[in-house]
Design a protein around this motif. Structure first.
Motif, PDB file in Angstrom:
ATOM      1  N   TYR A 104      31.784 -66.016 -59.668  1.00 17.19           N
ATOM      2  CA  TYR A 104      32.645 -65.455 -58.613  1.00 17.19           C
ATOM      3  C   TYR A 104      34.077 -65.409 -59.141  1.00 17.19           C
ATOM      4  O   TYR A 104      34.508 -66.330 -59.839  1.00 17.19           O
ATOM      5  CB  TYR A 104      32.525 -66.357 -57.383  1.00 17.19           C
ATOM      6  N   TYR A 146      27.700 -65.449 -58.908  1.00 19.47           N
ATOM      7  CA  TYR A 146      27.210 -66.743 -58.439  1.00 19.47           C
ATOM      8  C   TYR A 146      28.366 -67.618 -57.983  1.00 19.47           C
ATOM      9  O   TYR A 146      29.517 -67.391 -58.351  1.00 19.47           O
ATOM     10  CB  TYR A 146      26.351 -67.433 -59.507  1.00 19.47           C
ATOM     11  N   GLN A 147      28.027 -68.642 -57.185  1.00 13.88           N
ATOM     12  CA  GLN A 147      29.064 -69.468 -56.557  1.00 13.88           C
ATOM     13  C   GLN A 147      29.303 -70.761 -57.332  1.00 13.88           C
ATOM     14  O   GLN A 147      28.351 -71.419 -57.746  1.00 13.88           O
ATOM     15  CB  GLN A 147      28.644 -69.808 -55.122  1.00 13.88           C
ATOM     16  N   TYR A 150      34.463 -72.448 -55.213  1.00 13.29           N
ATOM     17  CA  TYR A 150      34.894 -71.795 -53.976  1.00 13.29           C
ATOM     18  C   TYR A 150      33.766 -70.995 -53.330  1.00 13.29           C
ATOM     19  O   TYR A 150      33.051 -70.269 -54.016  1.00 13.29           O
ATOM     20  CB  TYR A 150      36.107 -70.905 -54.247  1.00 13.29           C
ATOM     21  N   GLU A 151      33.686 -71.124 -52.012  1.00 13.91           N
ATOM     22  CA  GLU A 151      32.599 -70.471 -51.284  1.00 13.91           C
ATOM     23  C   GLU A 151      32.924 -69.007 -50.987  1.00 13.91           C
ATOM     24  O   GLU A 151      34.089 -68.626 -50.892  1.00 13.91           O
ATOM     25  CB  GLU A 151      32.343 -71.201 -49.968  1.00 13.91           C
ATOM     26  N   PHE A 152      31.882 -68.241 -50.805  1.00 16.00           N
ATOM     27  CA  PHE A 152      32.004 -66.866 -50.301  1.00 16.00           C
ATOM     28  C   PHE A 152      30.898 -66.647 -49.283  1.00 16.00           C
ATOM     29  O   PHE A 152      29.893 -67.371 -49.300  1.00 16.00           O
ATOM     30  CB  PHE A 152      31.919 -65.846 -51.440  1.00 16.00           C
ATOM     31  N   PRO A 154      27.687 -65.273 -48.506  1.00 13.07           N
ATOM     32  CA  PRO A 154      26.708 -64.719 -49.447  1.00 13.07           C
ATOM     33  C   PRO A 154      26.163 -63.359 -49.009  1.00 13.07           C
ATOM     34  O   PRO A 154      25.949 -63.125 -47.820  1.00 13.07           O
ATOM     35  CB  PRO A 154      25.572 -65.747 -49.435  1.00 13.07           C
ATOM     36  N   TYR A 209      22.589 -74.137 -48.421  1.00 13.48           N
ATOM     37  CA  TYR A 209      22.271 -72.708 -48.476  1.00 13.48           C
ATOM     38  C   TYR A 209      20.793 -72.452 -48.212  1.00 13.48           C
ATOM     39  O   TYR A 209      20.432 -71.396 -47.695  1.00 13.48           O
ATOM     40  CB  TYR A 209      22.750 -72.098 -49.799  1.00 13.48           C
TER      41      TYR A 209
END
Ligand SMILES: [Zn+2]
Length: 245
Positions: A104, A146-147, A150-152, A154, A209
């Motif tokens: 990411y 891919y993570q 830091y989050e995104f 999905p 997740y």
């Protein structure tokens, strides 16, 4: 070589931590998978580039990769420049991956952020016929991020429930990175009491997740484009619903 999936990381172990479960699952399903580390990790606080190369090799075997390679871009100095793009374009044209995984673009480590931009741009440029590397032009169908830290939100989550344990084993191949000198005894890996705290963090995130899609463990991914669905009735069919508790 015709790979189905090729994952890029700035350093050996980046890929295992973020999307190792997905790569292991794809290999188990008969796909040809590969990992390329852009650097040799010579700036890593622990271990050395020689040790890292050995651990990379061990991890590749545990993930059943069809291909793995370390490039020689200097660690800590991954830059988005033409020289580095050409290195990646040559690898993409040689491996012909249907999909490419990249970090990411919002990342803690500058090398990871640069790797994200390098891979995305190179995946596009690799398809330009007049960009001459002495190879046939080839563009992967999709770049998938891919993570890491830091989050995104999905775009999709892959169920890795059956492959989570193998993912942890591939991570633990990096003994110099994740175990102290006195803990380098492989027996230590087998007990949950002795296992390093970071493994719990990986497990917590994979569980989180997984919970979003109603399975035990999952890995999140992001694509920049909207995902095309030809038949929403088929897509959201019984198999999709059965995963929701
Ligand atoms: Zn890294």
């Amino acid at each position: 070589m015709n790979l189905d999936a090729l994952a890029f990381g700035a350093h050996a172990d980046d890929v295992e931590l973020a999307c190792g479960g997905t790569l292991i699952k794809l290999a188990a399903w008969g796909y040809q998978t590969g990992v390329i580390a852009l650097t040799r990790g010579e700036l890593a606080t622990r271990g050395s580039s020689e040790i890292r190369a050995q651990e990379f090799q061990e991890s590749a075997a545990l993930m059943n990769l069809a291909f793995h390679k370390m490039l020689d871009i200097p660690d800590g100095r991954v830059e988005v420049n033409q020289e580095n793009k050409l290195k990646i374009i040559e690898e993409i044209r040689a491996c012909k991956p249907r999909i490419v995984f990249a970090p990411y673009w919002v990342a803690r480590h500058p090398d990871h952020e640069k790797t994200s931009h390098l891979v995305r741009e190179s995946a596009f440029l690799a398809g330009l016929i007049k960009l001459d590397t002495g190879q046939a032009a080839f563009r992967p169908h999709q770049v998938i991020f891919y993570q890491e830290r830091y989050e995104f939100p999905p775009s999709f989550i892959v169920d890795i429930s059956s492959w989570h344990e193998q993912k942890l084993k591939s991570i633990m191949a990096y003994k110099s990175q994740f175990l102290g000198q006195n803990e380098a005894d492989p027996k230590n890996e087998k007990t949950s009491i002795n296992r390093p705290e970071f493994l719990d963090r990986i497990e917590t995130r994979d569980r989180q997740y997984g919970a979003y899609i109603g399975v035990k463990y999952g890995e999140p991914f992001l694509v920049r484009e909207a995902i095309k669905v030809n038949d929403p009735v088929e897509f959201f069919g019984p198999e999709y619903l059965s995963a929701i508790p």
